[in-house]
Design an enzyme around this catalytic site. Structure first.
Site, PDB file in Angstrom:
ATOM      1  N   SER A 206     -53.443 -40.372  -3.631  1.00  0.00           N
ATOM      2  CA  SER A 206     -54.884 -40.234  -3.793  1.00  0.00           C
ATOM      3  C   SER A 206     -55.601 -40.450  -2.451  1.00  0.00           C
ATOM      4  O   SER A 206     -55.381 -39.712  -1.505  1.00  0.00           O
ATOM      5  CB  SER A 206     -55.369 -41.205  -4.876  1.00  0.00           C
ATOM      6  OG  SER A 206     -56.645 -40.856  -5.337  1.00  0.00           O
TER       7      SER A 206
ATOM      8  N   HIS B 144     -53.048 -38.243 -12.902  1.00  0.00           N
ATOM      9  CA  HIS B 144     -53.288 -38.723 -11.545  1.00  0.00           C
ATOM     10  C   HIS B 144     -52.341 -39.864 -11.188  1.00  0.00           C
ATOM     11  O   HIS B 144     -51.792 -39.906 -10.090  1.00  0.00           O
ATOM     12  CB  HIS B 144     -54.748 -39.178 -11.419  1.00  0.00           C
ATOM     13  CG  HIS B 144     -55.150 -39.515 -10.022  1.00  0.00           C
ATOM     14  ND1 HIS B 144     -55.201 -38.580  -9.012  1.00  0.00           N
ATOM     15  CD2 HIS B 144     -55.518 -40.702  -9.455  1.00  0.00           C
ATOM     16  CE1 HIS B 144     -55.594 -39.160  -7.891  1.00  0.00           C
ATOM     17  NE2 HIS B 144     -55.790 -40.441  -8.133  1.00  0.00           N
TER      18      HIS B 144
ATOM     19  N   ASP C 293     -54.250 -33.687 -13.748  1.00  0.00           N
ATOM     20  CA  ASP C 293     -54.933 -34.728 -12.987  1.00  0.00           C
ATOM     21  C   ASP C 293     -56.429 -34.627 -13.262  1.00  0.00           C
ATOM     22  O   ASP C 293     -57.073 -33.652 -12.871  1.00  0.00           O
ATOM     23  CB  ASP C 293     -54.645 -34.554 -11.507  1.00  0.00           C
ATOM     24  CG  ASP C 293     -55.102 -35.726 -10.654  1.00  0.00           C
ATOM     25  OD1 ASP C 293     -56.133 -36.335 -10.992  1.00  0.00           O
ATOM     26  OD2 ASP C 293     -54.425 -36.025  -9.658  1.00  0.00           O
TER      27      ASP C 293
END
Length: 273
Positions: A95, A253, A224
């Site tokens: 991320s 995610h 995601d």
């Protein structure tokens, strides 16, 4: 407890474990190095040296209220790499950590990076604009800012549902995973988390992606709900000179946690190639 005092006085918490080829993991917002536990133990058992750190303002690092930018995060990572004298490192970022990795590799690695992995990562740029019309609307990030500022304790519980795909029909919801996410988030400083939203959503990594020559693996879940893969992985791979992409139908995610067996296997294959 190992800490490094950076040039500006910020203290960074880090874990340096094992012996062998070096892997360095970079965590996402608003978490800590503990978010990599499933990867850390896997690679320690495979004979790797594994380095993780809590980003400034996050986890057990000092809760400084200044300099919460991707540029600073990458510079901090460089100071840690140089302090530990790490070489031929494979950098792995999830991320926001993926943004940190690609900026570090492009501007600060000084030949010390061997490969890079971007998992569910924010590059090239998240926020929508005239140049990025199919990006995420600024109103979404304004909402995250509002919730972080005024409702952080509950927001960090609520966010775990889309983060791990726990809001999908038939999901195997694990309260312990949610509590661990909340624990990590609440350890960090609210100013770092608030300012970090701008860092992960508005930083443009286009030139970083274009300039990196080392092999880069891009992994992204097709379900995601935090960083849509169409606006991230599918665009990043087109900019990389030496990139490989793998997307996963149905993965969320937070797939390094929920789908650790699959992600670890694919990481190992890339690292050892």
């Amino acid at each position: 407890m190992s800490t490094l005092k950076l040039k500006d006085g910020t203290e960074i918490f880090y874990k340096d474990q094992g012996e062998g080829p070096v892997l360095m993991f970079h965590h996402g917002w608003p978490l800590s190095s503990d978010d990599w536990d499933a990867q850390v133990i896997f690679f320690l058992q495979k004979g790797y040296r594994v380095v993780t750190h809590d980003r400034r303002g996050h986890g057990r690092s000092s809760q400084d209220i200044y300099n919460h930018t991707i540029e600073q995060y990458a510079s901090d990572a460089a100071e840690l790499v140089e302090f530990l004298d790490l070489k031929d490192v494979v950098h792995i970022g999830h991320s926001t950590g993926g943004g940190e990795v690609i900026r570090y590799v492009n501007k600060y690695a000084n030949g010390r990076a061997k490969k890079a992995v971007l998992i569910s990562a924010v590059p090239p740029i998240m926020v929508a604009s005239d140049e990025n019309p199919d990006g995420v609307p600024m109103s979404v990030f304004d909402g995250i800012r509002d919730q972080t500022l005024n409702n952080r304790q509950q927001f960090y519980i609520d966010l775990t549902f889309p983060f791990y795909g726990y809001n999908r029909e038939g999901a195997d919801v694990k309260e312990g995973v949610q509590r661990n996410w909340w624990r990590q988030g609440m350890m960090g400083g609210i100013v770092a988390h608030y300012d970090g939203i701008k860092a992960f959503s508005e930083t443009d990594f286009t030139e970083d992606l274009k300039n990196v020559d080392i092999p880069v693996l891009v992994l992204h879940g097709e379900d995601d709900q935090i960083v849509p893969y169409q606006n991230a992985a599918l665009k990043s791979i087109k900019l990389l000179k030496n990139g490989t992409i793998k997307t996963y139908p149905g993965f969320p995610h937070g797939m390094p946690t929920t789908e650790a067996a699959t992600i670890n296997k694919d990481l190992l294959e890339f690292i050892e190639a």
